[in-house]
Scaffold this active site. Structure first.
Site, short mmCIF file in Angstrom:
data_model
loop_
_atom_site.label_atom_id
_atom_site.label_comp_id
_atom_site.label_asym_id
_atom_site.label_seq_id
_atom_site.Cartn_x
_atom_site.Cartn_y
_atom_site.Cartn_z
N LYS A 112 0.86 -1.18 0.00
CA LYS A 112 0.00 0.00 0.00
C LYS A 112 0.90 1.23 0.00
O LYS A 112 1.93 1.25 0.69
CB LYS A 112 -0.89 -0.05 1.25
CG LYS A 112 -1.90 1.10 1.36
CD LYS A 112 -2.80 0.91 2.59
CE LYS A 112 -3.86 2.00 2.70
NZ LYS A 112 -4.77 1.79 3.85
N SER B 4 -9.71 1.87 2.92
CA SER B 4 -8.84 2.67 2.09
C SER B 4 -7.81 1.83 1.33
O SER B 4 -7.21 2.32 0.39
CB SER B 4 -8.09 3.69 2.96
OG SER B 4 -7.25 3.03 3.90
N SER C 230 -10.04 -0.55 7.08
CA SER C 230 -9.47 -0.43 5.74
C SER C 230 -8.77 -1.65 5.17
O SER C 230 -8.42 -1.64 3.99
CB SER C 230 -8.49 0.74 5.69
OG SER C 230 -9.20 1.93 5.53
N1 GLN Z 1 -13.22 4.15 6.38
C1 GLN Z 1 -12.61 4.61 7.60
C2 GLN Z 1 -12.21 6.06 7.45
O1 GLN Z 1 -12.57 6.63 6.48
C3 GLN Z 1 -11.44 3.75 7.96
C4 GLN Z 1 -10.22 4.04 7.19
C5 GLN Z 1 -9.06 3.19 7.58
O2 GLN Z 1 -9.21 2.14 8.21
N2 GLN Z 1 -7.88 3.66 7.24
O3 GLN Z 1 -11.60 6.63 8.26
#
Ligand code: GLN
Length: 484
Positions: free
Chosen positions: A76, A151, A175
């Site tokens: 990532k 994400s 994410s």
């Molecule tokens: N969807 C969540 C957010 O927008 C979690 C994101 C994540 O785990 N990095 O913060």
């Protein structure tokens, strides 16, 4: 080759059926052919990958190979990679070349993994659909009109489309697990502190955790073993021994006590997702597990608590991007204040700005007690719910997400609808517990994820429980159309 498991690839490399260089070239060609339709990669590091593959081939020839030597993976783009662009999905870091490797990157390279490139992601890991990336959205390989989740959407799409054998992800509120569910792969977020955060660009430091996205629990176990462990450069990393997660995969699960939280099966859950999850739980009963209902009474508060804690921590972490030392700098600033304001205004996207504003407000004098302090208190109650649950059960199961992958653009205008995607995943981050998502029966042709949550440092048990289901069923073998 791209349909083989990591263990099969490792055996093929040892038996000289193919070299790591050939395997790496094969994956690079697949990325060239398939990724233009998916946008899963921000950077493809072909030269770097072929060099690493050459080194892996020499280690194999010398008889010095481990289980991951020569295996092509992706990172990532939140993990710093020495000499290779690390953008975090943001214009702010579009030209940033890290001068060092993140610990996780370093460990996987030391284990012999070949890094193919850096995967697309929501900007600074803020999002649930990969639509906040400066580099454009990623498309779901099962249906290119749909999101891959976020994400870590680039990693999920790349693994599902067989563009790499496995990939790293990070999970602050879901994410890893949510995109794993949307793309039909296995994703594990270990216990907070299990993997070092050093060199992993910070979003919300008390929640961020690195993990693995792979096609099976067995593949994930091999990668988890290599990337976990104490790091003196990360003061929150856990000084706990790392077991060989691959060794316990076959353990018998007869007698396993499964808890189903009633709060995870209520209103808002798609009926077909619920049915697929229930069918998987039935399969566990057939394998000798027992099932009981439990309650995580404070879990409905996890989304509001998270959206105070995470923005508060992000507003502080992202203060370092000021246009001075690194990152985007505006043209011809009039003075220092203009430099700060315009560099940040131009470098950050709308969702990141929204989070910084919420967080700055929640931490400001006079509001701190009402918001941040209150949220931290409820966070304790959420952890207590889990502590009580694990007195009765060994693992907790439920859906990873309330629905299957939605169409691109469907939720971009409504941040709260987007935030509710993580309703079942966020509580584990708030408590610091490990969680995993594995594919179960699809709903209307789209992947569905079963979430399994374990007690602290029980990632080995989660992988074992997931692996036993994957031995008994074929759900994890389904491949999206883009893999042909
Ligand atoms: N969807 C969540 C957010 O927008 C979690 C994101 C994540 O785990 N990095 O913060």
């Amino acid at each position: 080759m791209h349909d083989m498991t990591i263990a099969e690839l490792a055996a093929g490399l040892r038996a000289k059926q193919f070299s790591s260089r050939e395997l790496t070239q094969h994956y690079l060609q697949r990325i060239d052919a398939v990724d233009p339709g998916l946008n899963a990669f921000i950077t493809v590091a072909a030269d770097h990958a072929l060099d690493a593959a050459g080194a892996a081939d020499r280690a194999l020839a010398a008889g010095e190979a481990g289980p991951l030597t020569g295996i092509p993976i992706a990172h990532k783009d939140i993990f710093c990679t020495d000499g290779i662009k690390t953008s975090c999905g943001s214009r702010m870091l579009d030209t940033f070349i890290a001068p060092y490797d993140a610990t996780v990157v370093e460990k996987l390279a030391a284990a012999g993994c070949v890094m193919l490139g850096k995967t697309n992601m929501d900007e600074f890991a803020m999002g649930s659909s990969n639509e906040t990336s400066w580099y454009g959205p990623v498309r779901n390989p099962w249906d290119e009109t749909r999101v891959p989740g976020g994400s870590s959407g680039g990693s999920a799409a790349a693994v599902a489309a067989r563009l790499c054998a496995a990939a790293t992800g990070t999970d602050t509120g879901g994410s890893i697990r949510q995109p794993a569910a949307f793309c039909g792969i296995t994703g594990i977020k270990p216990t907070y502190g299990r993997c070092s955060r050093w060199g992993m660009i910070a979003f919300a430091s008390s929640l961020d955790q690195a993990g693995v996205m792979a096609r099976s629990a067995a593949d994930a176990a091999a990668v988890m073993t290599a990337m976990s462990g104490f790091d003196r450069r990360d003061s929150t990393s856990a000084d706990e021994p790392v077991p060989d997660y691959s060794a316990a995969l076959d353990d018998d699960i007869a007698g396993l006590r499964i808890g189903l939280p009633k709060e995870y099966f209520g209103e808002g859950l798609d009926a077909e997702v619920a049915a697929a999850v229930e069918a998987a739980v039935k399969e566990y009963e057939r394998l000798g597990a027992s099932v009981q209902q439990i309650s995580l009474a404070n879990s409905p508060l996890s989304v509001p608590v998270y959206y105070v804690v995470a923005p508060a921590e992000c507003s502080s972490n992202l203060a370092r991007f000021d246009g001075v030392r690194y990152g985007h700098r505006c043209e011809e600033p009039r003075d220092l204040e203009d430099l700060y304001k315009r560099s940040r205004a131009e470098g950050f996207g709308a969702e990141v700005k929204r989070r910084i504003m919420i967080g700055t407000y929640a931490l400001s004098a006079g509001y701190y007690d009402a918001y941040y302090l209150k949220a931290q208190q409820i966070r304790h109650l959420i952890s207590d719910d889990f502590r009580r649950a694990f007195e009765q059960v060994d693992v907790i199961m439920g859906p990873t997400t309330p629905s299957t992958a939605f169409t691109l653009g469907a939720k971009t205008a409504d941040p709260v609808a987007m935030y509710l995607n993580d309703i079942y995943t966020i509580a584990t981050n708030l408590a610091g517990l490990p969680g995993l998502s594995i594919p179960v029966a699809p709903a209307r042709g789209l992947p569905v994820g079963l979430q399994i949550i374990g007690n602290y440092f029980r990632e080995g048990q989660l992988l074992n429980v997931a692996h036993r289901l994957q031995q008994a069923t074929d759900w994890h073998r389904a491949a999206p159309p883009a893999t042909a």
